[in-house]
Design a protein around this motif. Structure first.
Motif, mmCIF file in Angstrom:
data_model
loop_
_atom_site.group_PDB
_atom_site.id
_atom_site.type_symbol
_atom_site.label_atom_id
_atom_site.label_comp_id
_atom_site.label_asym_id
_atom_site.label_seq_id
_atom_site.Cartn_x
_atom_site.Cartn_y
_atom_site.Cartn_z
ATOM 1 N N TRP A 143 -12.166 -4.051 -12.224
ATOM 2 C CA TRP A 143 -13.089 -3.665 -11.234
ATOM 3 C C TRP A 143 -12.826 -2.239 -10.672
ATOM 4 O O TRP A 143 -11.345 -1.868 -10.708
ATOM 5 C CB TRP A 143 -12.695 -4.495 -10.114
ATOM 6 N N TYR A 144 -13.856 -1.513 -10.287
ATOM 7 C CA TYR A 144 -13.834 -0.245 -9.658
ATOM 8 C C TYR A 144 -14.929 -0.389 -8.276
ATOM 9 O O TYR A 144 -15.398 -1.306 -8.031
ATOM 10 C CB TYR A 144 -14.667 0.848 -10.569
ATOM 11 N N GLU A 174 -13.799 4.689 -8.230
ATOM 12 C CA GLU A 174 -12.133 4.683 -8.144
ATOM 13 C C GLU A 174 -11.784 3.403 -8.861
ATOM 14 O O GLU A 174 -12.574 2.324 -8.465
ATOM 15 C CB GLU A 174 -11.623 5.133 -7.055
ATOM 16 N N PHE A 175 -10.673 3.499 -9.567
ATOM 17 C CA PHE A 175 -10.232 2.320 -10.095
ATOM 18 C C PHE A 175 -9.670 1.353 -9.020
ATOM 19 O O PHE A 175 -8.854 1.688 -8.121
ATOM 20 C CB PHE A 175 -8.887 2.299 -11.234
ATOM 21 N N VAL A 176 -9.725 -0.074 -9.312
ATOM 22 C CA VAL A 176 -9.138 -0.948 -8.345
ATOM 23 C C VAL A 176 -8.196 -1.840 -9.040
ATOM 24 O O VAL A 176 -7.188 -1.878 -8.525
ATOM 25 C CB VAL A 176 -10.454 -1.723 -7.789
ATOM 26 N N ALA A 177 -8.509 -2.641 -10.116
ATOM 27 C CA ALA A 177 -7.720 -3.451 -10.599
ATOM 28 C C ALA A 177 -8.242 -3.896 -12.085
ATOM 29 O O ALA A 177 -9.404 -3.799 -12.341
ATOM 30 C CB ALA A 177 -7.598 -4.759 -9.794
ATOM 31 N N TYR A 209 -3.061 -2.508 -10.812
ATOM 32 C CA TYR A 209 -3.712 -2.095 -9.512
ATOM 33 C C TYR A 209 -3.707 -1.027 -9.012
ATOM 34 O O TYR A 209 -2.792 -0.177 -9.291
ATOM 35 C CB TYR A 209 -3.155 -3.253 -8.471
ATOM 36 N N ALA A 210 -4.597 -0.608 -8.367
ATOM 37 C CA ALA A 210 -4.307 0.766 -7.679
ATOM 38 C C ALA A 210 -3.468 0.753 -6.481
ATOM 39 O O ALA A 210 -3.234 -0.537 -5.907
ATOM 40 C CB ALA A 210 -5.746 1.325 -6.993
ATOM 41 N N ASP A 211 -2.780 1.748 -6.015
ATOM 42 C CA ASP A 211 -1.837 1.504 -5.048
ATOM 43 C C ASP A 211 -2.423 0.955 -3.746
ATOM 44 O O ASP A 211 -1.838 0.265 -2.867
ATOM 45 C CB ASP A 211 -1.201 2.921 -4.909
ATOM 46 N N ALA A 212 -3.605 1.362 -3.294
ATOM 47 C CA ALA A 212 -4.141 0.921 -2.228
ATOM 48 C C ALA A 212 -4.526 -0.164 -1.924
ATOM 49 O O ALA A 212 -4.675 -0.764 -0.926
ATOM 50 C CB ALA A 212 -5.504 1.940 -2.265
ATOM 51 N N VAL A 213 -4.505 -1.145 -2.901
ATOM 52 C CA VAL A 213 -4.806 -2.613 -3.113
ATOM 53 C C VAL A 213 -3.813 -3.418 -3.472
ATOM 54 O O VAL A 213 -3.516 -4.776 -3.272
ATOM 55 C CB VAL A 213 -6.049 -2.906 -3.699
ATOM 56 N N LYS A 214 -2.526 -2.661 -3.778
ATOM 57 C CA LYS A 214 -1.409 -3.667 -4.279
ATOM 58 C C LYS A 214 -0.992 -4.473 -3.138
ATOM 59 O O LYS A 214 -0.826 -4.173 -2.046
ATOM 60 C CB LYS A 214 -0.306 -2.716 -4.867
ATOM 61 N N GLY A 215 -0.537 -5.933 -3.394
ATOM 62 C CA GLY A 215 0.002 -6.762 -2.392
ATOM 63 C C GLY A 215 -1.227 -7.535 -1.841
ATOM 64 O O GLY A 215 -1.024 -8.377 -0.734
ATOM 65 N N ARG A 216 -2.417 -6.992 -1.645
ATOM 66 C CA ARG A 216 -3.649 -7.257 -0.824
ATOM 67 C C ARG A 216 -4.742 -8.112 -1.792
ATOM 68 O O ARG A 216 -5.284 -9.049 -1.744
ATOM 69 C CB ARG A 216 -4.233 -6.421 -0.217
ATOM 70 N N PHE A 217 -4.932 -7.596 -3.081
ATOM 71 C CA PHE A 217 -6.007 -7.986 -3.829
ATOM 72 C C PHE A 217 -5.259 -8.603 -5.418
ATOM 73 O O PHE A 217 -4.135 -8.074 -5.581
ATOM 74 C CB PHE A 217 -6.669 -6.850 -4.437
ATOM 75 N N THR A 274 -14.394 -0.892 2.520
ATOM 76 C CA THR A 274 -15.864 -0.728 2.536
ATOM 77 C C THR A 274 -16.154 0.166 1.046
ATOM 78 O O THR A 274 -15.873 1.156 1.229
ATOM 79 C CB THR A 274 -16.514 -0.386 3.676
ATOM 80 N N ALA A 275 -17.261 -0.570 0.017
ATOM 81 C CA ALA A 275 -17.707 0.194 -1.008
ATOM 82 C C ALA A 275 -18.682 -0.954 -1.775
ATOM 83 O O ALA A 275 -18.525 -1.974 -1.523
ATOM 84 C CB ALA A 275 -16.287 0.489 -1.898
ATOM 85 N N VAL A 276 -19.216 -0.021 -2.570
ATOM 86 C CA VAL A 276 -19.783 -0.983 -3.819
ATOM 87 C C VAL A 276 -18.917 -1.229 -4.921
ATOM 88 O O VAL A 276 -18.296 -0.264 -5.184
ATOM 89 C CB VAL A 276 -20.901 -0.247 -4.276
ATOM 90 N N TYR A 277 -18.666 -2.416 -5.058
ATOM 91 C CA TYR A 277 -17.682 -2.693 -6.363
ATOM 92 C C TYR A 277 -18.294 -3.082 -7.573
ATOM 93 O O TYR A 277 -19.363 -3.951 -7.401
ATOM 94 C CB TYR A 277 -16.798 -4.037 -5.788
#
Length: 120
Positions: A35-36, A45-48, A59-67, A90-93
């Motif tokens: 997912w981006y 940007e990369f998400v997971a 995972y991207a650091d911004a979402v680690k532990g939550r996603f 908030t973004a288009v995934y």
């Protein structure tokens, strides 16, 4: 390969959402998937990501532990469970399928995108 993403929506901060992405080709189960996300004026940007077996994730650091990204072994559907959502999520995934069985950050196909909006 066509990818169909779903599950986006409008939620309040702290809520959860679960995104799904199904590939049209069953042999996509042999490829890593990920997912981006993208906001206006910014690069995607990369998400997971998850490998073909579902056993290795990143995972991207911004979402680690939550996603949490997941898939069932041998399946061509990938999920993104998003908890404790923040307005900055908030973004288009977009979902993507990699060229390889392990994630190499080289998507060969993209889904159409699903909007996630988190209000404060």
């Amino acid at each position: 390969v066509q990818l169909q993403a779903s599950g986006g929506g409008l939620v309040q901060a702290g809520a959860s959402l679960k995104l799904s992405c199904a590939a049209s080709r069953r042999t996509a189960s042999n490829n890593a998937m990920g997912w981006y996300r993208q906001t206006p004026g910014k690069e995607r940007e990369f998400v997971a990501a998850v490998d073909w077996s579902g056993g290795t994730t990143s995972y991207a650091d911004a979402v680690k532990g939550r996603f949490t990204i997941s898939r069932d072994k041998g399946q061509s559907t990938v999920y993104l469970q998003m908890n404790s959502l923040k307005p900055e999520d908030t973004a288009v995934y977009y979902c993507a399928i990699d060229r390889r069985a392990v994630w190499s950050n080289s998507p060969q196909s993209w889904g159409q995108g699903t909007q996630v909006t988190v209000s404060s």
